[in-house]
Design a protein around this motif. Structure first.
Motif, short mmCIF file in Angstrom:
data_model
loop_
_atom_site.label_atom_id
_atom_site.label_comp_id
_atom_site.label_asym_id
_atom_site.label_seq_id
_atom_site.Cartn_x
_atom_site.Cartn_y
_atom_site.Cartn_z
N ASP A 69 0.85 -1.19 0.00
CA ASP A 69 0.00 0.00 0.00
C ASP A 69 0.89 1.24 0.00
N PRO A 70 1.42 1.61 -1.17
CA PRO A 70 2.37 2.73 -1.23
C PRO A 70 1.75 4.10 -0.95
N TYR A 71 0.42 4.17 -0.88
CA TYR A 71 -0.24 5.44 -0.56
C TYR A 71 -0.76 5.47 0.87
N HIS A 72 -0.31 4.53 1.67
CA HIS A 72 -0.70 4.49 3.08
C HIS A 72 -0.31 5.78 3.80
N TRP A 73 0.76 6.41 3.37
CA TRP A 73 1.25 7.63 4.02
C TRP A 73 0.20 8.74 4.05
N MET A 74 -0.77 8.72 3.13
CA MET A 74 -1.79 9.77 3.08
C MET A 74 -2.68 9.78 4.32
N LYS A 75 -2.63 8.70 5.08
CA LYS A 75 -3.43 8.62 6.30
C LYS A 75 -2.96 9.63 7.34
N HIS A 76 -1.72 10.10 7.21
CA HIS A 76 -1.15 11.07 8.15
C HIS A 76 -1.51 12.47 7.66
N THR A 77 -2.61 12.99 8.15
CA THR A 77 -3.14 14.25 7.62
C THR A 77 -2.30 15.46 8.01
#
Length: 797
Positions: A69-77
């Motif tokens: 899940d390379p876009y997991h980082w977007m969870k950190h708002t």
């Protein structure tokens, strides 16, 4: 939409009123397929390439399954890169939609022209006051008001009020516009006037994150009390008019604690009554109609210090909806006696017990559902019991005289109690109760609507078996047909039987003043079809189109769905919709499993392990619209919001060639990753609806349809308008952002240009909600559909 808090006092009648526009008909669409395999590049104007977010390696796993899940980082708002990415996406959406600005303005002008000259609710009597709301001219939001009623009796008081000028004086209780001007955002969650009419308690969200703070206002001087409690969800007043009960949510936004306080005392002490420690459950409170009890368990509203009394032991899946009438508790429940074969259906039935027998659970069964009637809800008055029913697949309301004879010896069916069935226009209508505050009233107010009937507010006199039309939304510039006979107001339906319009005494029901209400069935055809899904189940599909503008097999279309939480798909009147219908569009509504149906089994058969049924139902309805030539095979769009976004996103994944364009509003797309994180708000409460991925079988089911985890590669995708709100606590802003990034990564380069993400950087799950901003939003969405369907040139003609 208008804030739901308004609806507490006046139902749906402040919902934006709208109507016909200038007829701008499309010419007949070409019947041959496109000359290219890609659906998009032939209509795109020159735009910069869409933004490409960074990718950060992240490995997730559950039950032996591992995925990247390379876009997991977007969870950190709080990551600056996320803010920057969302800003880039907003800029790209602006560039993509730049050539539609004129069309957006055309749509917006049409919608504004259909607004009535005055948007207000008819006054509703409660005690000595008439309560009502209106939206001031040029303003976005409503104002809650009241004025003293001129009494028919008590002439001395009436003269006194007249002399003092009080009966004519309108008192403003709450102005949403002032709050919006102060904070830049307004969302009133719950709004309650005290039984003595001296105080107003309301919950206010000023960020969009749905963290509501409780406030109370003294209505005699307009001053806010020295009371502020954060994270409040529901409210209930005690009869003394100063004791206020409320629920407080925990860090995951689960309402878990009940407290109460005494308004008007200084200092105000907040006293805890109950805390629900099991994270699988939340707590809600309300008061019985007569105000004598607060229901969470049961609290004597006149003596809260006496504590809580349990209605029954907690059983998974069993629900109780409680009311009180003259020493009896009445309850709707789906728990039936052991051995009764109706237990498995989940249908509700009516029971009662005397107040003193509550602890011994001496419940008597009064009404059981029958083969053709199921009970959905109830309301209670001093002289009448009101039941919301589904009869032969259609919504029905009836009233039964109270008290019910205490000497009855057997369980009864509804018709054994001589009910009066309220006359309704047709069984293709939406029926929403008014506020109906007055326990002693014999009038029941309801708001009736359908895709071809603008909202009608009707008062039903349950003692006289008459009804009167209080108000119908104004439709400027329209030419509806008018009817005074309720049975003549119909949408087209195959094998349709009109509802009974006779009273229990066999007399014709009287329309009190012979008023007429309008419908638009001459201009717009509304059909109800039954579509056979993958497993043979018939799915209700409502199809709406203009009799003049629709071209069989050639028109573009938009299919809407929701299918979750047992909620009704909104099919009420919308004048904004006419901007599409008058251009030849078909608008259809798929009542897929998982939403509301004839009985609770409809919800259960589309939730949890059976969620894929709702997706298959939606696809079946889409294919029906094409195969039956309602829409052109290459010009079908789809719309889904929140949990409906999951439905539409999953359907588009499975059949990417079926839809030309889709609109996903604050969509729930990353369901598997979200439900695997119990720290997120509301996640654990969603286990009951979608399943718990900590359990392997349920994990496999969720993973099989999760939109984000099933984006196909190497295919042309539909054009997509995806919206998000940065402060959304229900659907994290990262869900639509991750989805857009992944779809663009997997789709062809031409298709990816027509996938846009529009993020509200200030609002929450319900957006801005103002009158004119809603028109702007609809105009934007409609312009997107016209552009991505390749119909811009036709609209200019």
């Amino acid at each position: 939409m208008i804030s739901p808090a308004i609806l507490h006092l006046a139902g749906k009648s402040l919902k934006k009123t709208k109507l016909p526009s200038i007829l701008l008909l499309f010419s007949i669409l070409p019947s041959s397929p496109f000359s290219t395999s890609c659906k998009t590049h032939h209509y795109l104007h020159q735009t910069p390439p869409p933004p490409v977010p960074k990718k950060v390696p992240f490995k997730a796993s559950a039950h032996g399954v591992t995925w990247q899940d390379p876009y997991h980082w977007m969870k950190h708002t709080d990551d600056p890169d996320l803010i920057n990415y969302l800003d880039q996406e907003n800029s790209y959406a602006d560039a993509f939609m730049d050539d539609t600005k004129s069309l957006q303005q055309t749509f917006y002008s049409e919608m504004i022209a259909r607004l009535p000259s005055k948007i207000s609710t008819p006054p509703e009597r409660w005690g000595p006051w008439f309560y009502f709301q209106y939206i001031p001219e040029g303003k976005e939001y409503p104002v809650l008001c009241r004025k003293l009623a001129a009494e028919k009796n008590g002439w001395i008081q009436t003269i006194y009020n007249y002399v003092m000028g009080e009966w004519r004086k309108v008192q403003i209780l709450l102005d949403w516009n002032e709050i919006a001007e102060q904070y830049g955002y307004v969302h009133v969650g719950t709004c309650r006037v005290s039984p003595d009419h001296n105080y107003l308690a309301f919950t206010l969200d000023i960020t969009g994150a749905e963290r509501f703070m409780l406030q109370a206002k003294n209505l005699s001087n307009g001053v806010l009390e020295n009371l502020r409690v954060d994270d409040v969800v529901s409210l209930a007043w005690a009869p003394d008019g100063c004791t206020l009960f409320y629920t407080v949510s925990d860090e995951s936004q689960r309402p878990h604690r009940v407290q109460y306080c005494k308004i008007g005392q200084d200092p105000i002490n907040n006293i805890e009554m109950y805390t629900e420690k099991d994270s699988r459950f939340c707590v809600d409170i309300t008061s019985t109609k007569d105000g004598k009890f607060i229901t969470v368990y049961v609290v004597d509203a006149t003596n809260p210090q006496s504590g809580l009394h349990r209605v029954n032991i907690r059983i998974p899946g069993v629900q109780y909806f409680l009311e009180h009438h003259h020493g009896f508790f009445y309850a709707l429940t789906n728990q039936l006696p052991c051995g009764n074969n109706l237990l498995s259906t989940g249908n509700y039935y009516l029971i009662r017990c005397q107040v003193q027998d509550l602890q011994t659970a001496k419940w008597e069964t009064i009404i059981l559902p029958s083969e053709d009637i199921s009970i959905h809800d109830m309301d209670i008055f001093n002289g009448h019991l009101v039941l919301f029913l589904n009869k032969n697949g259609s919504p029905v309301i009836c009233s039964i005289k109270l008290p019910i004879d205490e000497s009855f010896k057997k369980e009864m069916k509804i018709d054994d109690l001589n009910p009066w069935y309220f006359p309704l226009p047709s069984n293709l209508c939406e029926i929403v109760p008014g506020s109906n505050h007055d326990f002693n009233s014999s009038q029941y107010r309801a708001i009736v609507s359908s895709p071809v009937i603008p909202d009608v507010i009707v008062d039903y006199d349950m003692s006289r078996y008459t009804f009167s039309i209080v108000h119908q939304d104004e439709v400027p510039g329209s030419t509806p047909n008018f009817n005074s006979n309720s049975s003549s107001l119909t949408c087209k339906r195959e094998s349709f039987d009109f509802q009974n319009t006779q009273s229990e005494r066999g007399e014709d029901v009287i329309n009190d003043e012979g008023q007429k209400w309008s419908n638009f069935s001459d201009a717009y055809c509304c059909e109800l079809k039954e579509v056979v899904s993958h497993d043979g189940i018939k799915i209700p599909l409502t199809i709406l189109y203009s009799r003049r503008a629709h071209h069989k097999g050639q028109s573009p279309g938009l299919l809407q769905g929701y299918g979750a939480y047992g909620q009704v798909l909104d099919k009420s009147w919308s004048s904004d919709r006419l901007s599409l219908l008058d251009r030849g569009w078909v608008v259809a509504f798929a009542d897929v499993r998982g939403g509301a149906g004839a009985d609770p089994s409809w919800h259960k058969s589309g939730s949890g392990l059976f969620k894929s049924n709702s997706i298959a139902d939606f696809v079946a309805c889409a294919e029906y619209l094409i195969s039956e030539h309602y829409v052109h095979k290459y010009h079908l769009g789809a719309f889904g919001g929140s949990a409906g976004g999951l439905l539409v996103g999953a359907a588009a994944n499975r059949y990417p060639q079926l839809f030309r364009a889709i609109i996903l509003k604050v969509p729930f797309l990353d369901i598997c990753n979200t439900l695997l994180d119990p720290s997120l708000p509301l996640t654990m409460l969603d286990y009951e609806e979608f399943g718990n991925p900590q359990i392997q079988s349920q994990f496999q089911s969720i993973l099989s349809y999760s939109p984000y985890d099933n984006v196909p590669s190497g295919v042309c995708c539909p054009a997509m308008l995806v919206t998000a709100s940065f402060n959304d606590s229900r659907v994290g802003v990262w869900e639509p952002a991750k989805w857009v990034a992944k779809v663009r990564e997997n789709a062809c380069s031409d298709c990816s240009q027509a996938v846009i993400l529009k993020t509200n950087m200030k609002g929450g799950h319900f957006g801005e909600g103002g009158l004119y901003s809603q028109c702007e939003e609809s105009a934007y969405e409609y312009a997107f559909l016209v552009k991505t369907m390749g119909l811009m040139e036709k609209d200019r003609k």
